[in-house]
Design an enzyme around this catalytic site. Structure first.
Site, short mmCIF file in Angstrom:
data_model
loop_
_atom_site.label_atom_id
_atom_site.label_comp_id
_atom_site.label_asym_id
_atom_site.label_seq_id
_atom_site.Cartn_x
_atom_site.Cartn_y
_atom_site.Cartn_z
N ASP A 12 0.79 -1.36 -0.10
CA ASP A 12 -0.09 -0.19 -0.25
C ASP A 12 0.83 1.48 0.21
O ASP A 12 2.15 1.12 0.61
CB ASP A 12 -0.92 0.04 1.10
CG ASP A 12 -2.17 0.68 1.42
OD1 ASP A 12 -2.38 0.74 -0.10
OD2 ASP A 12 -2.98 1.06 2.29
N HIS A 29 3.91 3.22 -8.81
CA HIS A 29 3.53 2.08 -9.05
C HIS A 29 4.44 1.22 -9.69
O HIS A 29 4.95 0.27 -9.43
CB HIS A 29 2.12 1.90 -10.23
CG HIS A 29 0.47 1.57 -9.46
ND1 HIS A 29 0.79 1.01 -8.13
CD2 HIS A 29 -0.17 3.00 -9.94
CE1 HIS A 29 -0.44 2.13 -7.90
NE2 HIS A 29 -0.94 2.88 -9.24
N LEU A 123 12.31 -19.88 -3.08
CA LEU A 123 11.15 -19.23 -2.45
C LEU A 123 9.94 -19.27 -3.29
O LEU A 123 10.26 -19.64 -4.88
CB LEU A 123 11.75 -17.65 -2.56
CG LEU A 123 9.70 -16.63 -2.27
CD1 LEU A 123 9.92 -16.66 -0.49
CD2 LEU A 123 10.87 -15.49 -2.79
C1 FPP Z 1 -0.43 0.05 -4.41
O1 FPP Z 1 -0.64 1.82 -3.83
C2 FPP Z 1 -0.87 -0.46 -5.35
C3 FPP Z 1 -1.42 -1.41 -5.14
C4 FPP Z 1 -2.33 -2.27 -5.22
C5 FPP Z 1 -2.17 -1.31 -7.33
C6 FPP Z 1 -0.19 -1.57 -7.66
C7 FPP Z 1 0.78 -2.74 -7.21
C8 FPP Z 1 1.87 -2.97 -8.48
C9 FPP Z 1 2.73 -1.60 -9.03
C10 FPP Z 1 2.84 -3.71 -6.97
C11 FPP Z 1 3.29 -4.65 -9.00
C12 FPP Z 1 3.06 -5.69 -8.05
C13 FPP Z 1 4.11 -6.96 -8.70
C14 FPP Z 1 3.85 -8.41 -8.41
C15 FPP Z 1 4.68 -6.39 -10.83
P1 FPP Z 1 -2.06 2.69 -3.67
O2 FPP Z 1 -1.90 3.24 -5.30
O3 FPP Z 1 -3.49 1.62 -3.65
O4 FPP Z 1 -1.22 3.73 -2.78
P2 FPP Z 1 -2.40 4.67 -2.26
O5 FPP Z 1 -2.86 3.83 -0.91
O6 FPP Z 1 -1.34 6.13 -1.49
O7 FPP Z 1 -2.88 5.43 -3.04
#
Ligand code: FPP
Length: 238
Positions: A12, A29, A123
């Site tokens: 997060d 991201h 892992l």
């Molecule tokens: C979390 O921050 C974001 C997500 C859960 C979505 C995107 C995830 C990734 C890019 C990780 C990629 C994973 C792999 C396996 C490559 P948020 O956007 O919710 O942050 P905020 O709460 O500050 O808005």
């Protein structure tokens, strides 16, 4: 130190981290995805056997279309480069969640990667993609009902906890010992609800892209210092 066998992470704070740097959310991201690779390596080096990250929830589709598109492109690229990472780190990769709603090329990349890495025994890295725990439990119960209809499970059998566990996306993987959520929120957000029945929780204010190997070690130290009253299956251990 008592190293947890399975660590689950709610990633997060990509957006907030990017904002704090005056950058667009998509930059958060991109850096968040890079950090996933780093933390996988650290987890393997620490002797953690299973790492499960919440990359995209069933609720995340409601984000603006361009953000969803950017996240899907990141995942696309990650899945493409992940074969080399899996080989280098002796890492098995699995994806949990409802894959049927993902783009076909992503589904193909997942199938290839899972097949390619299935015998690596370092892992086990699980990526939760289009994942929601209630949806997973619903799919498991429907799968049991259809096996009862077709006679694979004798009709009229009682549904047991073991039967449900065996039909979840995480079948065969031990339940998480430690769940980490970054960025200050302290809730489960529909993540591994069934599997986290006895899991220790660790919350940190650090945003995901800034979460380092040392932060992971800190979380494991806190976990290790806690007296666990119950084992994974509910038996009293102390
Ligand atoms: C979390 O921050 C974001 C997500 C859960 C979505 C995107 C995830 C990734 C890019 C990780 C990629 C994973 C792999 C396996 C490559 P948020 O956007 O919710 O942050 P905020 O709460 O500050 O808005």
């Amino acid at each position: 130190m008592n190293i947890p066998e399975h660590v689950a992470i709610i990633l997060d704070g990509n957006g907030r981290w990017a904002k704090s740097k005056g950058m667009p959310r998509t930059y958060g991201h991109t850096m968040g995805a890079k950090n996933v690779e780093k933390i996988c390596r650290c987890a393997g080096e620490m002797g953690i056997k299973y790492l499960t990250v919440y990359a995209f929830s069933t609720e995340n589709w409601s984000r603006p279309g361009d953000e969803v598109g950017a996240i899907m492109d990141l995942l696309r690229n990650y899945l493409k480069t992940c074969k080399a990472t899996a080989e280098k780190n002796n890492m098995r990769v699995r994806v949990i969640g409802d894959k049927s709603a993902l783009a076909e090329d992503i589904q193909r990349s997942i199938a290839e990667l899972e097949e390619f890495s299935k015998d690596y025994d370092g892992l086990t890295f699980q990526i939760a993609l289009n994942y929601g725990s209630r949806d997973e439990i619903k799919r498991a119960v429907n799968a049991i009902l259809s096996e009862m209809k077709s006679g694979v499970i004798p009709e009229g059998s009682e549904i047991t906890e073991e039967m449900i566990s065996a039909h979840l996306d995480t079948a065969g993987i031990p339940d998480p010992d430690l769940l980490i959520r970054t960025s200050g929120e302290e809730r489960l957000s529909n993540y591994l609800l069934w599997q986290c029945a006895y899991t220790e929780f660790y919350f940190t204010d650090v945003h995901w892209p800034a979460f380092t190997g040392d932060e992971l070690k800190k979380a494991v130290e806190v976990y290790s210092s806690r007296q666990r009253r119950f084992g994974k299956t509910g038996e009293q251990v102390s």
